[in-house]
Design a protein around this motif. Sequence first.
Motif, mmCIF file in Angstrom:
data_model
loop_
_atom_site.group_PDB
_atom_site.id
_atom_site.type_symbol
_atom_site.label_atom_id
_atom_site.label_comp_id
_atom_site.label_asym_id
_atom_site.label_seq_id
_atom_site.Cartn_x
_atom_site.Cartn_y
_atom_site.Cartn_z
ATOM 1 N N ALA A 31 4.172 1.877 11.801
ATOM 2 C CA ALA A 31 4.305 2.357 10.418
ATOM 3 C C ALA A 31 2.966 2.339 9.701
ATOM 4 O O ALA A 31 2.614 3.284 8.984
ATOM 5 N N LEU A 32 2.186 1.289 9.919
ATOM 6 C CA LEU A 32 0.872 1.197 9.292
ATOM 7 C C LEU A 32 -0.081 2.240 9.856
ATOM 8 O O LEU A 32 -0.832 2.880 9.105
ATOM 9 N N LEU A 33 -0.060 2.429 11.163
ATOM 10 C CA LEU A 33 -0.933 3.421 11.790
ATOM 11 C C LEU A 33 -0.607 4.827 11.280
ATOM 12 O O LEU A 33 -1.503 5.643 11.070
ATOM 13 N N LYS A 34 0.665 5.086 11.091
ATOM 14 C CA LYS A 34 1.065 6.396 10.573
ATOM 15 C C LYS A 34 0.653 6.556 9.121
ATOM 16 O O LYS A 34 0.155 7.621 8.714
ATOM 17 N N LYS A 35 0.821 5.504 8.325
ATOM 18 C CA LYS A 35 0.488 5.552 6.907
ATOM 19 C C LYS A 35 -1.003 5.795 6.696
ATOM 20 O O LYS A 35 -1.401 6.535 5.796
ATOM 21 N N GLU A 36 -1.835 5.198 7.529
ATOM 22 C CA GLU A 36 -3.285 5.298 7.349
ATOM 23 C C GLU A 36 -3.930 6.185 8.413
ATOM 24 O O GLU A 36 -5.096 6.011 8.764
ATOM 25 N N LYS A 37 -3.159 7.137 8.889
ATOM 26 C CA LYS A 37 -3.618 8.043 9.942
ATOM 27 C C LYS A 37 -4.931 8.732 9.589
ATOM 28 O O LYS A 37 -5.810 8.903 10.435
#
Length: 272
Positions: A31-37
């Motif tokens: 979720a974090l990786l997607k949010k800060e892609k």
Amino acid sequence: MLAKEDIEEGEVLFTIPRSALLHQETTKVSALLKKEKSFLESSSGWVPLLLALLYESTSSKSYWKPYLSLWPGFKALDHPMFWSKEERDNLLKGTGIPEAVTTDLSNIQREYTDIVLPFIMRHPELWNPNTHTLELYTQLVAFVMAYSFQEPQEEDDDDDEDDKEQEKKVPSPPMMVPMADVLNHVSSHNANLEFNPDSLRMVSLRHILRGEEVFNTYGQMANWQLLHMYGFTEPYPGNSNDTADIPISCLYQAASQGKNLRGLERLINSSP
């Protein structure tokens, strides 16, 4: 992997559910990786997976701990990037590998310094720069190089599609595929990994005798590419995809010592 009994062509050797794959969308920090892609873009496109591996490989509660524990500390990887510069220059001169490794190491350090380190500093609850170091990051790059897979992109049947649109297609990000990465590679492989909506399957391509090793393919790769990316080569003359690069300047120098220099000059001038 050895065949315990005769295997017929087309048999499914094993199936890996997609839930077992390790990549940026299955990791606990997805979720974090997607949010800060947008902050994780790089020329390699590997940063999200590498951040996932940094986290999962050092988490005692990782779902993939049994899988990742097969490579304790990732110390057994023997890519040329871990050789000394003197060894690379002396043993691999003329292969193109020393130059490729120099570029790799420069890119890895820049990627870690400019993208990864600032990101993990912003999230100390998940990553620690004292644990998730440049050294570990480099080892994980080699791990991805040697053991990851990329899902083939579906080909568009529309013949009228603009060529520029085709060029814009981004390659699928790499993923770690437990079990499939156990198989070694040869150019005359006898098994192949198939990608399906719910799972991945390793399927035999021909009759495999009891006791025979089951081989996958990593692609049509010359020995210098295998050594650079995976840390091994196929014994001569087994690699049907092997090549040797000869710079045009070497051809010119060799031919200039002969009598047909004018013909060679025309050949060089007509080269793209």
